[in-house]
Design a protein around this motif. Structure first.
Motif, PDB file in Angstrom:
ATOM      1  N   VAL A 184      22.579  -7.298  -6.045  1.00  0.00           N
ATOM      2  CA  VAL A 184      23.842  -7.923  -6.424  1.00  0.00           C
ATOM      3  C   VAL A 184      24.979  -7.063  -5.877  1.00  0.00           C
ATOM      4  N   LEU A 185      25.817  -7.678  -5.048  1.00  0.00           N
ATOM      5  CA  LEU A 185      26.890  -6.951  -4.359  1.00  0.00           C
ATOM      6  C   LEU A 185      28.226  -7.240  -5.030  1.00  0.00           C
ATOM      7  N   ASN A 186      28.776  -6.185  -5.634  1.00  0.00           N
ATOM      8  CA  ASN A 186      30.079  -6.266  -6.310  1.00  0.00           C
ATOM      9  C   ASN A 186      30.132  -7.363  -7.371  1.00  0.00           C
ATOM     10  N   GLY A 187      28.990  -7.654  -7.960  1.00  0.00           N
ATOM     11  CA  GLY A 187      28.943  -8.658  -9.010  1.00  0.00           C
ATOM     12  C   GLY A 187      29.250 -10.064  -8.541  1.00  0.00           C
ATOM     13  N   LYS A 188      29.286 -10.270  -7.215  1.00  0.00           N
ATOM     14  CA  LYS A 188      29.710 -11.557  -6.667  1.00  0.00           C
ATOM     15  C   LYS A 188      28.654 -12.220  -5.801  1.00  0.00           C
ATOM     16  N   TYR A 189      28.005 -11.446  -4.927  1.00  0.00           N
ATOM     17  CA  TYR A 189      27.022 -11.997  -3.998  1.00  0.00           C
ATOM     18  C   TYR A 189      25.630 -11.470  -4.328  1.00  0.00           C
ATOM     19  N   ALA A 190      24.623 -12.250  -4.005  1.00  0.00           N
ATOM     20  CA  ALA A 190      23.246 -11.848  -4.251  1.00  0.00           C
ATOM     21  C   ALA A 190      22.426 -11.932  -2.970  1.00  0.00           C
ATOM     22  N   VAL A 191      21.517 -10.989  -2.808  1.00  0.00           N
ATOM     23  CA  VAL A 191      20.540 -11.012  -1.725  1.00  0.00           C
ATOM     24  C   VAL A 191      19.179 -10.819  -2.380  1.00  0.00           C
TER      25      VAL A 191
END
Length: 232
Positions: A184-191
């Motif tokens: 989870v990147l910066n609570g915004k994007y997911a990989v």
């Protein structure tokens, strides 16, 4: 910029994902501005912490498949590992309950050694064939990385970080995370999953760009004023 990673020690794709993620991050100019937080996840909390199984035995029982098919699955994952420069040794890997290992990861977080402990645990499990449910092994890993032996023994023989481990697992459930690795990147994007290096590079770059400049300018020029005066 913050990256949260849900992972389990006995997940080979988590090991591959860690290597690809770190390789991507190493090539980015803002790598020192990225905070990485490892989160606990248990693929199979029903496992007996006092028992171990081989990977093939576990796949046979868990998936109800013949030994030949289980061996083929393991071989395919090993080939994927080679692409990430990981020499999996599934013949030696011992499947067990990973909860004690997650306690160690949370202790490592206190000492800013989470990534180092994650790597050591993956190596112990997938390369050296060690029992990552063994308190003696976990204490040894902690000591080698500079964590006080007595502190490690005290934590690993208690429930000190049980609440933190369980909270990570609950957070995963609340966010609909059913498989790992999950980034989870910066609570915004997911990989999700063991993505290629290029995928991590693109995701990290996009997230960083939005962190530095959170607004997307939809205008086409226009007059404005700044500290140096007004443009006409």
């Amino acid at each position: 910029m913050k990256v949260e990673i849900w992972s389990d020690v006995m997940c080979p794709f988590c090991y591959i994902g860690k290597h690809n993620f770190e390789k991507a991050l190493e090539n980015l100019p803002f790598k020192n501005e990225v905070e990485v937080e490892w989160k606990s996840f248990q693929l199979d909390p029903t496992l007996n912490p006092s028992e171990t199984k081989t990977t093939v035995e576990y796949f046979k029982e868990k998936k109800g498949i013949p030994e030949a098919q289980a061996s083929q699955m393991v071989s395919q994952v090993a080939q994927m590992g080679q692409m990430a420069e990981i020499d999996f040794n599934f013949e030696k890997a011992l499947i067990t309950n990973t909860f004690p290992a997650h306690r160690l990861i949370h202790l490592a977080k206190k000492h800013n050694l989470s990534s180092e402990v994650e790597e050591a645990l993956f190596e112990a499990h997938f390369i050296d064939g060690e029992n990552v449910g063994s308190i003696d092994l976990l204490v040894s890993i902690a000591e080698k990385l500079g964590i006080d032996k007595e502190e490690a023994q005290k934590v690993l023989n208690s429930d000190t970080f049980d609440q933190e481990v369980n909270q990570d697992i609950a957070d995963a459930q609340n966010n609909g995370i059913t498989g790992v690795p999950f980034f989870v990147l910066n609570g915004k994007y997911a990989v999700s999953g063991a993505q290629p290096v290029e995928t991590f590079v693109n995701a990290l770059q996009q997230t960083y760009n939005e962190t530095v400049s959170p607004f997307k300018d939809l205008s086409d020029g226009g007059t404005s004023c700044d500290a140096d005066g007004c443009s006409i």
